[in-house]
Scaffold this motif. Structure first.
Motif, PDB file in Angstrom:
ATOM      1  N   VAL A 156       0.853  -1.193   0.000  1.00  0.00           N
ATOM      2  CA  VAL A 156       0.000   0.000   0.000  1.00  0.00           C
ATOM      3  C   VAL A 156       0.889   1.243   0.000  1.00  0.00           C
ATOM      4  CG1 VAL A 156      -1.945  -1.111   1.179  1.00  0.00           C
ATOM      5  CG2 VAL A 156      -0.182   0.056   2.520  1.00  0.00           C
ATOM      6  N   ALA A 157       0.344   2.337  -0.515  1.00  0.00           N
ATOM      7  CA  ALA A 157       1.040   3.627  -0.487  1.00  0.00           C
ATOM      8  C   ALA A 157       0.076   4.661   0.070  1.00  0.00           C
ATOM      9  CB  ALA A 157       1.509   4.027  -1.880  1.00  0.00           C
ATOM     10  N   LEU A 158       0.617   5.625   0.803  1.00  0.00           N
ATOM     11  CA  LEU A 158      -0.183   6.655   1.455  1.00  0.00           C
ATOM     12  C   LEU A 158       0.378   8.017   1.056  1.00  0.00           C
ATOM     13  CD1 LEU A 158      -2.562   6.633   3.538  1.00  0.00           C
ATOM     14  CD2 LEU A 158      -0.847   6.995   5.317  1.00  0.00           C
ATOM     15  N   LEU A 159      -0.513   8.927   0.688  1.00  0.00           N
ATOM     16  CA  LEU A 159      -0.109  10.255   0.243  1.00  0.00           C
ATOM     17  C   LEU A 159      -0.966  11.303   0.934  1.00  0.00           C
ATOM     18  CD1 LEU A 159       1.336  12.241  -1.753  1.00  0.00           C
ATOM     19  CD2 LEU A 159      -0.545  11.774  -3.355  1.00  0.00           C
ATOM     20  N   ALA A 160      -0.318  12.264   1.594  1.00  0.00           N
ATOM     21  CA  ALA A 160      -1.014  13.400   2.194  1.00  0.00           C
ATOM     22  C   ALA A 160      -0.680  14.641   1.385  1.00  0.00           C
ATOM     23  CB  ALA A 160      -0.586  13.597   3.647  1.00  0.00           C
ATOM     24  N   VAL A 161      -1.707  15.447   1.085  1.00  0.00           N
ATOM     25  CA  VAL A 161      -1.528  16.658   0.292  1.00  0.00           C
ATOM     26  C   VAL A 161      -2.212  17.821   0.996  1.00  0.00           C
ATOM     27  CG1 VAL A 161      -1.933  17.781  -1.924  1.00  0.00           C
ATOM     28  CG2 VAL A 161      -1.497  15.322  -1.853  1.00  0.00           C
ATOM     29  N   SER A 162      -1.498  18.944   1.094  1.00  0.00           N
ATOM     30  CA  SER A 162      -2.087  20.178   1.625  1.00  0.00           C
ATOM     31  C   SER A 162      -2.099  21.217   0.516  1.00  0.00           C
ATOM     32  CB  SER A 162      -1.294  20.710   2.821  1.00  0.00           C
ATOM     33  OG  SER A 162      -1.700  22.041   3.132  1.00  0.00           O
ATOM     34  N   THR A 163      -3.281  21.700   0.168  1.00  0.00           N
ATOM     35  CA  THR A 163      -3.387  22.696  -0.891  1.00  0.00           C
ATOM     36  C   THR A 163      -2.983  24.086  -0.413  1.00  0.00           C
ATOM     37  OG1 THR A 163      -5.733  22.995  -0.336  1.00  0.00           O
ATOM     38  CG2 THR A 163      -5.196  21.442  -2.098  1.00  0.00           C
ATOM     39  N   HIS A 164      -2.803  24.267   0.908  1.00  0.00           N
ATOM     40  CA  HIS A 164      -2.401  25.564   1.466  1.00  0.00           C
ATOM     41  C   HIS A 164      -0.921  25.614   1.817  1.00  0.00           C
ATOM     42  CE1 HIS A 164      -6.760  26.780   2.800  1.00  0.00           C
ATOM     43  NE2 HIS A 164      -6.634  26.586   1.501  1.00  0.00           N
ATOM     44  N   GLY A 165      -0.162  24.601   1.422  1.00  0.00           N
ATOM     45  CA  GLY A 165       1.266  24.605   1.712  1.00  0.00           C
ATOM     46  C   GLY A 165       1.605  24.263   3.148  1.00  0.00           C
ATOM     47  N   ARG A 166       0.692  23.611   3.854  1.00  0.00           N
ATOM     48  CA  ARG A 166       0.945  23.181   5.232  1.00  0.00           C
ATOM     49  C   ARG A 166       1.937  22.023   5.228  1.00  0.00           C
ATOM     50  NH1 ARG A 166      -2.781  23.551   9.452  1.00  0.00           N
ATOM     51  NH2 ARG A 166      -4.382  24.086   7.908  1.00  0.00           N
ATOM     52  N   GLU A 167       2.854  22.011   6.192  1.00  0.00           N
ATOM     53  CA  GLU A 167       3.794  20.887   6.286  1.00  0.00           C
ATOM     54  C   GLU A 167       3.043  19.647   6.769  1.00  0.00           C
ATOM     55  OE1 GLU A 167       6.617  20.759   5.120  1.00  0.00           O
ATOM     56  OE2 GLU A 167       7.343  22.800   4.945  1.00  0.00           O
ATOM     57  N   VAL A 168       3.129  18.570   6.010  1.00  0.00           N
ATOM     58  CA  VAL A 168       2.430  17.333   6.344  1.00  0.00           C
ATOM     59  C   VAL A 168       3.416  16.176   6.364  1.00  0.00           C
ATOM     60  CG1 VAL A 168       0.164  18.038   5.491  1.00  0.00           C
ATOM     61  CG2 VAL A 168       1.817  17.034   3.903  1.00  0.00           C
TER      62      VAL A 168
END
Length: 227
Positions: free
Chosen positions: A147-159
């Motif tokens: 499995v692969a997991l991806l977190a994305v922040s459209t506001h440029g937040r560090e994730v």
């Protein structure tokens, strides 16, 4: 999808380009079908953050990974793939790299070939250009056990994210002094032996996700992070 593989240098360029475009569209649709958005587990995530899960084992079996998407990968990624000797791991890294680019490009409405990545001082990758798009998202990626997991922040937040799949024979208890604080070491002693493996794996994953969000990776010193 059946594709005519008898292309020769004499084949019209327009036809070759059409075949490659069809392969890319087919691959994008297949990856989208293998992706699902993860809901928050305990507390709501910020509105600008989305987390996606990919069935990486199935993605690795997609034939389209081998054709037509080489121009999506930057030189550093292509070199890293070539340097990966384990065929299974190389395939996983290829599928993850293609998925990342397809997912980010779709979210911001650009061609995957326009994405430019650079690494921070401790190796954390960042999206630093996307054609004419100015408000670049931040992201973090992890894969393990199919499995692969991806977190994305459209506001440029560090994730930061980390996914770990329990594997038999993995002795996390032997390295607790390296990643648990003194209080956590005391707490794990009150956990039964059956539950201890899962308890330790969750702590490890949460701590690594925090350190990845900081951009420090394991250099942050996991024992100094309490979750």
């Amino acid at each position: 999808m059946a594709v005519d593989r008898s292309l020769t240098p004499a084949t019209p360029k327009g036809y070759r380009a059409a075949v490659v475009a069809t392969l890319k569209q087919s691959l994008e649709a297949a990856l989208a079908a293998l992706t699902r958005q993860c809901p928050p587990v305990r507390a709501p995530w910020p509105a600008d953050v989305a987390v996606w899960l990919l069935d990486l084992a199935a993605a690795c079996r997609l034939a389209g990974l081998d054709e037509g998407v080489g121009d999506w990968l930057d030189t550093a990624t292509a070199a890293a793939l070539c340097a990966t000797r384990d065929p299974r791991l190389r395939r996983e890294r290829l599928a993850t790299a293609v998925w990342l680019r397809q997912r980010l490009a779709k979210d911001i409405g650009v061609d995957p070939r326009e994405l430019v990545f650079t690494a921070g001082a401790y190796g954390k990758p960042y999206l630093t250009a996307a054609g004419a798009y100015e408000h670049l998202p931040t992201y973090n990626l992890s894969h393990s056990g199919g499995v692969a997991l991806l977190a994305v922040s459209t506001h440029g937040r560090e994730v930061g994210v980390d996914v770990e799949v329990a594997r038999s024979g993995r002795q996390l208890a032997r390295i607790v002094h390296g990643f648990l604080s003194a209080d956590e070491q005391a707490a794990v002693e009150s956990v039964g032996p059956v539950e201890a493996a899962g308890w330790l794996l969750r702590r490890w994953s949460a701590k690594e996700a925090v350190s990845k969000a900081w951009g420090l990776g394991l250099s942050a010193g996991l024992a100094r992070i309490e979750v």
